[in-house]
Design a protein around this motif. Structure first.
Motif, mmCIF file in Angstrom:
data_model
loop_
_atom_site.group_PDB
_atom_site.id
_atom_site.type_symbol
_atom_site.label_atom_id
_atom_site.label_comp_id
_atom_site.label_asym_id
_atom_site.label_seq_id
_atom_site.Cartn_x
_atom_site.Cartn_y
_atom_site.Cartn_z
ATOM 1 N N UNK A 8 -7.455 9.936 -8.535
ATOM 2 C CA UNK A 8 -7.402 9.818 -7.073
ATOM 3 C C UNK A 8 -6.887 8.467 -6.605
ATOM 4 N N UNK A 9 -7.181 7.407 -7.372
ATOM 5 C CA UNK A 9 -6.774 6.070 -6.936
ATOM 6 C C UNK A 9 -5.285 5.815 -7.131
ATOM 7 N N UNK A 10 -4.624 6.659 -7.898
ATOM 8 C CA UNK A 10 -3.227 6.391 -8.232
ATOM 9 C C UNK A 10 -2.329 6.471 -7.003
ATOM 10 N N UNK A 15 1.213 3.950 -2.953
ATOM 11 C CA UNK A 15 1.560 3.741 -1.549
ATOM 12 C C UNK A 15 1.454 2.271 -1.159
ATOM 13 N N UNK A 16 0.452 1.595 -1.692
ATOM 14 C CA UNK A 16 0.246 0.187 -1.344
ATOM 15 C C UNK A 16 1.306 -0.714 -1.954
ATOM 16 N N UNK A 109 5.027 9.085 -1.324
ATOM 17 C CA UNK A 109 4.622 7.773 -0.844
ATOM 18 C C UNK A 109 5.796 6.847 -0.532
ATOM 19 N N UNK A 110 6.948 7.106 -1.061
ATOM 20 C CA UNK A 110 8.061 6.163 -0.997
ATOM 21 C C UNK A 110 9.149 6.557 -0.005
ATOM 22 N N UNK A 173 4.072 -2.699 -8.349
ATOM 23 C CA UNK A 173 4.313 -1.254 -8.319
ATOM 24 C C UNK A 173 4.756 -0.751 -9.693
ATOM 25 N N UNK A 174 5.653 -1.473 -10.322
ATOM 26 C CA UNK A 174 6.134 -1.046 -11.636
ATOM 27 C C UNK A 174 5.005 -1.043 -12.659
#
Length: 453
Positions: A8-10, A15-16, A109-110, A173-174
């Protein structure tokens, strides 16, 4: 993006972190364009390559310079257009087709970070770009219509070098993507180990790996190496035997997963109820962890490679495989009989990522040390680099025969070597994110998290 049981946290982490990642890509691209005298950049995802004398195509893989912008894989003849000061424009090729399912419009998200346009063919793609591209650079396949598009340069080396050099240091992000690629890869490895324990063939073990990852073979970053018994001595073993061998000794599996275009590269070796070989695997695991402990920003990678040979010399002597000290084994080239490859490489959008020999973004190469033709990285490590750590020892007939015929013969315990030939070899590989003071072991963390869940 594929995968199973996404944490769920992925999604929240993606997004962040994607916005700052894209901003970083835009900023470094702007600097590179200014330094090289270009006003904009057009990046191609790649084209389908036809099978010779057929109307089928080879499996498509998007080019890394395209994937650094957008996490899209199966989108041939798509483009990213970037002009400093404007949001990047994404042209997604979506032809009208009843032979194949058209690609779905991008979601996730992107997407909101791009000016997304769907184009049916190259004519529509050109129409969606600025009228004049006379001062723009292009990176990608040089398809037939490209000349008429009026670009200033196609795959200009100096611009590509500036963009490739900075890819070694990963954005947050990477790192999120690489952690997830390792999680998926670890799931696959655990399934493969279970299949090996159950008596599976190489083919069955690979199928278990795929199911564990939740990926199709063409979605992997590379074809898995699944080697039973003596085939573990073939470094890039490419066969998947359908039948399990009558006697099972060992498994060497080198297999990774991919997430949002980023790869994991993981290797493990297992013994089938042989105490001596099991002990050798444990020794190699300790050696590998000792090498990992020495990695941090500021470390010269060729020095890590030299240390790997020194530790390998000690391991060989402790295991009674050699009859000389570690120093003698290194000096005489005996360790290279058992460890003929480089200790690791950059990892990211490509398994063997670009920029491993670059002295700087502007120019210059850092040559491999003499005697190490297969080393894939010669740079000094920096914070944010992601590298593999993959020591091994192998019992390769070709290399052993050469050693038996020269002065190295007296330094090797041939009786001991003969006893290990049926196992092929050992390789243990983790993916490491370099920090200022050490590492984040993406692979070990993934295995630990799965075990704790």
């Amino acid at each position: 993006m594929q995968g199973v049981d996404r944490p769920p946290a992925l999604t929240a982490a993606l997004e962040e972190s994607f916005g700052p990642h894209l901003q970083s890509v835009c900023e470094r691209t702007s600097r590179a364009l200014t330094a090289c005298g270009y006003s904009g950049l057009l990046v191609h995802s790649g084209s389908l390559v036809p099978v010779f004398q057929d109307d089928r195509f080879h499996a498509f893989e998007a080019h890394a310079p395209f994937k650094v912008w957008a996490p899209l894989g199966d989108v041939p003849d798509s483009f990213v257009w970037f002009e400093p000061g404007s949001p990047p424009r994404l042209l997604v090729h979506r032809p009208a087709d009843y032979w194949h399912k058209p690609v779905d419009p991008p979601q996730g998200y992107w997407v909101r970070r791009f000016d997304v346009r769907l184009v049916g063919d190259l004519v529509q793609a050109r129409a969606a770009l600025p009228r004049s591209l006379a001062h723009a650079a292009y990176i990608g396949d040089a398809f037939a219509q490209l000349t008429a598009w009026g670009l200033k340069a196609v795959n200009p080396p100096q611009l590509m070098r500036r963009l490739d050099y900075v890819r070694a240091a990963k954005t947050p992000y990477e790192l999120v993507c690489l952690r997830e690629a390792n999680r998926l890869g670890a799931r696959g490895h655990l399934a493969a180990r279970a299949a090996f324990s159950a008596g599976g063939s190489e083919f069955e073990i690979e199928l278990a790996f795929l199911k564990g990852c939740g990926l199709r073979e063409q979605e992997l970053p590379y074809n898995p190496i699944v080697a039973l018994n003596a085939w573990g001595a073939v470094l890039h073993y490419q066969v998947l035997e359908r039948a399990s061998p009558a006697t099972r000794h060992s498994l060497l599996i080198d297999a990774g997963a991919e997430f949002a275009g980023y790869a994991s590269d993981i290797t493990r070796t297992y013994s089938c109820e042989d105490a001596a070989f099991g002990s050798l695997i444990e020794r190699m695991d300790r050696l590998q962890q000792a090498l990992c402990a020495g990695v941090r920003a500021g470390v010269d990678w060729p020095e890590v490679h030299r240390q790997a040979h020194q530790l390998t010399g000690e391991l060989l002597r402790e295991a009674d495989i050699t009859r000389c000290s570690a120093d003698e084994a290194v000096a005489a080239g005996v360790t290279r009989v058992f460890l003929p490859h480089g200790i690791g490489h950059l990892l990211g959008l490509e398994v063997h990522d670009v920029g491993g020999f670059m002295a700087s973004a502007e120019g210059g190469e850092l040559p491999r040390p003499a005697g190490d033709p297969y080393l894939r990285l010669t740079r000094t490590l920096e914070e944010g680099f992601v590298v593999t750590m993959e020591p091994g020892i192998y019992f390769i007939p070709q290399l052993l025969d050469a050693a038996r015929a020269d002065a190295r013969a007296k330094l090797i315990n041939w009786t001991r070597v003969e006893g290990f030939m049926k196992f092929g070899g050992i390789r243990i590989e983790d993916d490491l994110a370099v920090t200022a003071t050490g590492i984040e072991n993406l692979t070990r963390d993934a295995f630990r998290a799965i075990a704790a869940s």
